[in-house]
Design a protein around this motif. Sequence first.
Motif, PDB file in Angstrom:
ATOM      1  N   THR A   1      12.369 -52.651 -26.555  1.00 16.26           N
ATOM      2  CA  THR A   1      12.089 -52.515 -25.304  1.00 16.26           C
ATOM      3  C   THR A   1      11.118 -53.848 -25.104  1.00 16.26           C
TER       4      THR A   1
ATOM      5  N   LYS B   1      13.418 -50.895 -14.321  1.00 18.13           N
ATOM      6  CA  LYS B   1      13.988 -49.571 -13.859  1.00 18.13           C
ATOM      7  C   LYS B   1      14.697 -48.718 -14.915  1.00 18.13           C
ATOM      8  N   ASP B   2      15.079 -49.925 -15.956  1.00 17.50           N
ATOM      9  CA  ASP B   2      15.500 -49.101 -17.144  1.00 17.50           C
ATOM     10  C   ASP B   2      14.669 -48.817 -18.221  1.00 17.50           C
TER      11      ASP B   2
ATOM     12  N   LYS C   1      10.991 -43.226  -9.364  1.00 14.95           N
ATOM     13  CA  LYS C   1      12.387 -42.788  -9.712  1.00 14.95           C
ATOM     14  C   LYS C   1      13.216 -41.655  -8.744  1.00 14.95           C
TER      15      LYS C   1
ATOM     16  N   GLY D   1      20.157 -40.880 -13.443  1.00 18.73           N
ATOM     17  CA  GLY D   1      20.006 -42.226 -14.138  1.00 18.73           C
ATOM     18  C   GLY D   1      20.476 -43.238 -13.335  1.00 18.73           C
ATOM     19  N   PRO D   2      20.202 -44.662 -13.723  1.00 16.10           N
ATOM     20  CA  PRO D   2      20.658 -45.557 -12.859  1.00 16.10           C
ATOM     21  C   PRO D   2      22.048 -45.676 -12.412  1.00 16.10           C
TER      22      PRO D   2
ATOM     23  N   GLU E   1      23.875 -53.511  -8.295  1.00 17.21           N
ATOM     24  CA  GLU E   1      22.744 -53.112  -7.664  1.00 17.21           C
ATOM     25  C   GLU E   1      22.483 -53.903  -6.061  1.00 17.21           C
TER      26      GLU E   1
END
Length: 325
Positions: A60, A173-174, A233, A312-313, A318
């Motif tokens: 990350t 966002k992830d 979120k 989740g996303p 997007e």
Amino acid sequence: MTARGWMLFSLMGVVWGIPYLMIKVAVDEVSPSTVVFARCAVGALLLLPLAIRQGGLAATLRTHWGPMLAFACIEIMGPWFTLTDAERHLSSSTAGLLIAGVPIVGVVAARYFGGEHEHLGARRIAGLLIGLAGVGVLTVPHLTGGDARSLGEVLLTVIGYATAPLIAARRLKDVPTLQLIAPCLTLAALVYAPAAAATWPTSMPSTNALLSLLALGVLCTAVAFVAFLELIKEIGPTRSTVITYVNPAVAVAAGALFLGESFTLTIAASFALILTGSVLATLASAPRGAAGPLPTGPEGGAATRRLFRRGGPDPRPERGEARAR
């Protein structure tokens, strides 16, 4: 809003309403740098082991180090110092009320930097003007001496709080919540460690000051950040800033109850104007030529709600969403 959203919203209304009281108590005995260091260090000690245990932290950091660094600077390292330093001269209730202007700045930030040119109708423009009038009512009497500098520091804090969640919503966002917050707090603690060491108090602070530092680290940092990012979120970045409608009331009440700060007519008028302006400025506006109601939320558009739903996303491309803290 879901039951989970209301729970997170209520929690944030309280835990980010009391830091002004605790900062005021702590900064009377220790330096602003020490307050920020202690707050970040306690939060990092609690959250970093959990982030490491999650796995994937190194990956990350390699992938998202740029936006994470920006988030740490704009949300934590800058605003926490300016707010703490300002409270050496301002009451905790005044600082809390000024922070209520975050949604107003957030609307402007979302309009020009949120990636979606949302229409600002007459109602929202009126809200911006009313909110600014409330800030003026509160600040004009203090525009002399050290207070002027302190007011400027709070303004910088407001700008940081209003823009940092835009980075979290669009670029991070992830990233799992713990893997975002824990490294940011760790970095902030390392940055402030030398200044804290140089200004470390020569005598042991009082029990109240120590408890305030501990509560700032545990409740107002570790618990609050996890809850806040989960709230983003859950309901989107712009709607989540509405917690700042509740924070000033908590800040004023806490200042009056525990520090004997007065609740004057000026504070009451300013609170009413800022609150009214923030509500109007963040209400959704129907787009030009639209038929039918606009989806709920000042970020405008279902894409944000899909993006931050619990599942989740959104797998679809997007579309962009407006935002602010």
